[in-house]
Design a protein around this motif. Sequence first.
Motif, PDB file in Angstrom:
ATOM      1  N   UNK A 436     -46.774-106.339  10.332  1.00  0.00           N
ATOM      2  CA  UNK A 436     -46.813-105.209   9.407  1.00  0.00           C
ATOM      3  C   UNK A 436     -47.543-105.598   8.132  1.00  0.00           C
ATOM      4  N   UNK A 437     -48.378-104.696   7.637  1.00  0.00           N
ATOM      5  CA  UNK A 437     -49.081-104.922   6.388  1.00  0.00           C
ATOM      6  C   UNK A 437     -48.470-104.060   5.293  1.00  0.00           C
ATOM      7  N   UNK A 438     -49.130-103.986   4.124  1.00  0.00           N
ATOM      8  CA  UNK A 438     -48.590-103.244   2.984  1.00  0.00           C
ATOM      9  C   UNK A 438     -48.416-101.771   3.321  1.00  0.00           C
ATOM     10  N   UNK A 439     -49.310-101.233   4.142  1.00  0.00           N
ATOM     11  CA  UNK A 439     -49.287 -99.799   4.412  1.00  0.00           C
ATOM     12  C   UNK A 439     -48.077 -99.367   5.224  1.00  0.00           C
ATOM     13  N   UNK A 440     -47.576-100.234   6.094  1.00  0.00           N
ATOM     14  CA  UNK A 440     -46.468 -99.813   6.963  1.00  0.00           C
ATOM     15  C   UNK A 440     -45.208-100.646   6.790  1.00  0.00           C
ATOM     16  N   UNK A 441     -45.137-101.472   5.726  1.00  0.00           N
ATOM     17  CA  UNK A 441     -43.926-102.255   5.519  1.00  0.00           C
ATOM     18  C   UNK A 441     -42.760-101.358   5.118  1.00  0.00           C
ATOM     19  N   UNK A 442     -43.059-100.183   4.525  1.00  0.00           N
ATOM     20  CA  UNK A 442     -41.985 -99.252   4.161  1.00  0.00           C
ATOM     21  C   UNK A 442     -41.242 -98.774   5.398  1.00  0.00           C
ATOM     22  N   UNK A 443     -41.972 -98.513   6.482  1.00  0.00           N
ATOM     23  CA  UNK A 443     -41.330 -98.093   7.726  1.00  0.00           C
ATOM     24  C   UNK A 443     -40.483 -99.215   8.303  1.00  0.00           C
ATOM     25  N   UNK A 444     -40.945-100.452   8.142  1.00  0.00           N
ATOM     26  CA  UNK A 444     -40.152-101.593   8.587  1.00  0.00           C
ATOM     27  C   UNK A 444     -38.853-101.693   7.795  1.00  0.00           C
ATOM     28  N   UNK A 445     -38.918-101.477   6.469  1.00  0.00           N
ATOM     29  CA  UNK A 445     -37.713-101.508   5.641  1.00  0.00           C
ATOM     30  C   UNK A 445     -36.715-100.445   6.085  1.00  0.00           C
ATOM     31  N   UNK A 446     -37.231 -99.273   6.439  1.00  0.00           N
ATOM     32  CA  UNK A 446     -36.332 -98.223   6.913  1.00  0.00           C
ATOM     33  C   UNK A 446     -35.595 -98.617   8.179  1.00  0.00           C
ATOM     34  N   UNK A 447     -36.287 -99.320   9.077  1.00  0.00           N
ATOM     35  CA  UNK A 447     -35.631 -99.784  10.309  1.00  0.00           C
ATOM     36  C   UNK A 447     -34.596-100.860   9.999  1.00  0.00           C
ATOM     37  N   UNK A 448     -34.881-101.712   9.012  1.00  0.00           N
ATOM     38  CA  UNK A 448     -33.917-102.747   8.642  1.00  0.00           C
ATOM     39  C   UNK A 448     -32.630-102.121   8.114  1.00  0.00           C
ATOM     40  N   UNK A 449     -32.765-101.030   7.359  1.00  0.00           N
ATOM     41  CA  UNK A 449     -31.582-100.380   6.780  1.00  0.00           C
ATOM     42  C   UNK A 449     -30.708 -99.715   7.825  1.00  0.00           C
TER      43      UNK A 449
END
Length: 727
Positions: A436-449
């Motif tokens: 994941x790069x800067x553009x899609x790390x937000x989606x990764x954070x959502x999955x972590x939550x």
Amino acid sequence: MTQFLSVRGDFSKFLKFKYETQQLMGLVHPRILHMEHNLEETKDYFSFATEQIFGNLESIVTDDSVDRLEIRLGVLQIIDGLSYLHNSAKMLHGNLTPDAIYVTAIKTWKIGGFSFSVNAKEPNCFPCYPWTKKLPPCLQPDLDFLAPENLAQGQSTVTSAADVFSLGVLICWIYAGGKRLIDAKNNLETYHIIVNQLDAALQCISNELGPNLKDSLSKVLSLDVVQRPAVQLLTLIKHFDDPALSALRQLDDISQMFDPSHKSHFLSHTLNQAIPNIPESIWFNRVLPRFNEQLWEQPDLYYFITKPLFHILEHCESHNIHKMKPWIRKLMENAAHNKLLRAFILENMSALFRRLSDEFVEDKCLDVIILSLKSDDTSLQSSAVRGLPHVAEYLPISFITKKLLPTIMNLPPYLQDNVPRQLDLLAALAALSDRCDVANVALLFGCISLCNSTHSVIVHAKSRIAQRLVMRDPNRLKDAQLMCVHLLNPLVTGLACDDLSKFSCAHFDDIMSSVRILLEILEQRRYEMEDRQEHKQSNHHLGLNRLGNRRVSMSSTNLPRVMISAARPSFSSDSRKMSFLSADGRLEDRGSRRESRDSRGSLESDMSIRIGNGSDISDDSCFSSHSAKGRRQSWLDNYGHSVSLEQNTNGFLETTSRNLGDRNSMNFKQRNARASERRARTRSPNAELEPHREHPPARPNSFSNLGHNIVLTYRNLMYNNKDHTYS
């Protein structure tokens, strides 16, 4: 295989082949050469058709490429065929030679050459025809493979033991690589001499036979007919007691297994356990051909052959991988309709990406992942999640961002209050974070939550993800709000877990390190943002005024990383610590705050270290309550405070010594004395030249000589500006 033979001038040969084909047409057994078409005669030739053959033993055994396991299997097949002839067909073969054993296209050894076979007159009693020099050898059995009783004077009948003797000589010929045990050259006198010395002949090839087989053959080749064992008993000797050999025998006869449960158990357990002990050449010469022949059109058995197929794919040589593609494609086409097959493929998918390099298979794998994650079957969802860490590096980035992560966002019902499932998902997300790069790390954070459990293992897994993100590329953590909500907040909250503080000291230390790292990054992002805002509003005059108040950050994020060395053990795979270069040239370790639960990592310990090194409280510990932006005070604004601290150093040392213990007080006093002496040596000469002027406060000891020179420069600048104003 169709054979055409000319009959001109060779009527005896015609009669021989005609008799052989008639015998073959009446024999139906997996170990007997199969006749596809009966004999047809014309004026010029006659023809007959058999199953496709690769050759006979005369041309096969002399080739060194034949594996020893395959030889043992072939001998067992000859024994099976001969046992059928004696017990069921009631027939004596009469000429068991290398030319009479055929190897089919699928590497099965089968008995042919029935030109001299005879049927039993009575139970275990067969007619015997004497060998004579008056007839050409081609019209008589091979003398080197005949039993001695066939040549006895006045002998008219023999038993099945005659074929057992011929089998023993044939086995010796096979294991000796084509060397004849009896080489009489069609001479009866030579034959009798050699037969009486068979024990010595066996001793010459004992290394090729091995001790177990040699002892058995000594009985098989006995001149006493009574001592020879029945042919079916030869399969029980220790030489043939091998699980891999037994599995291959059953695989050859899998078409005769009529019980589906027996067949499935054999494929998934017996064969799978034997595959590692079977040479690779036999995998592709015998195992795969059996699968193609018997199982290609049986989808109900596909799941049971996945284990041996994937083992072959994982361990075969690269030049043989293409031979696996037809079966792997067949399995992938049926994975959507077979739950067990799909679950196995999901958990072993990495072998397909690593070894196969097939676009069709890879596209099917991606479809299977999404289909399983969307399934209502929790077992399929678990298989998909557990398989993701092993294939994350092979997945296309577009698939991860557009399909995989959005699909994972729909998993809350699957994850609800289930710690093992959440832990599996965090392991998958940790592997996916590298892609994941800067553009899609937000989606990764959502999955972590989505993994919202407060269990200590969940908190620690999130801590490891945070460290992994920082180690790989900290520039991805640009959004401070996302970082605080999805990473920092769960870690800080998790520090209060009772099981974490009581039983998991290493986990606690790891989480504390992650929190410190995230705070440092957050601080750095804040100052970078403020600097950008100030830069937009500044002009040349304001820039000069602000130069004296600007704070120089001493946080570890501003310092060059100079060393990564081994640290204390942790429960994660990354057991490293980071050391930074501090302002005065020392290595500063931000990762080893506490080695055990009883060690100290408090403000008191930090203060003792600073005082012991002869330095004051640095600007990192001084906060201004008057700052409009909430920034920490610069060392210039807090100059007077440093002086007050230096003037009361002795009292502070005594208080700190009482708190920390008498064993450290002497060190503190000695260090303080050295620090005072160092300050006296480096006092500014301006103090002696202008005694009437008010002395400026002493320099803060937390800076190096370079910092001290900067202090003097700006101080002189400030006083010069003041004098110029008064004048």
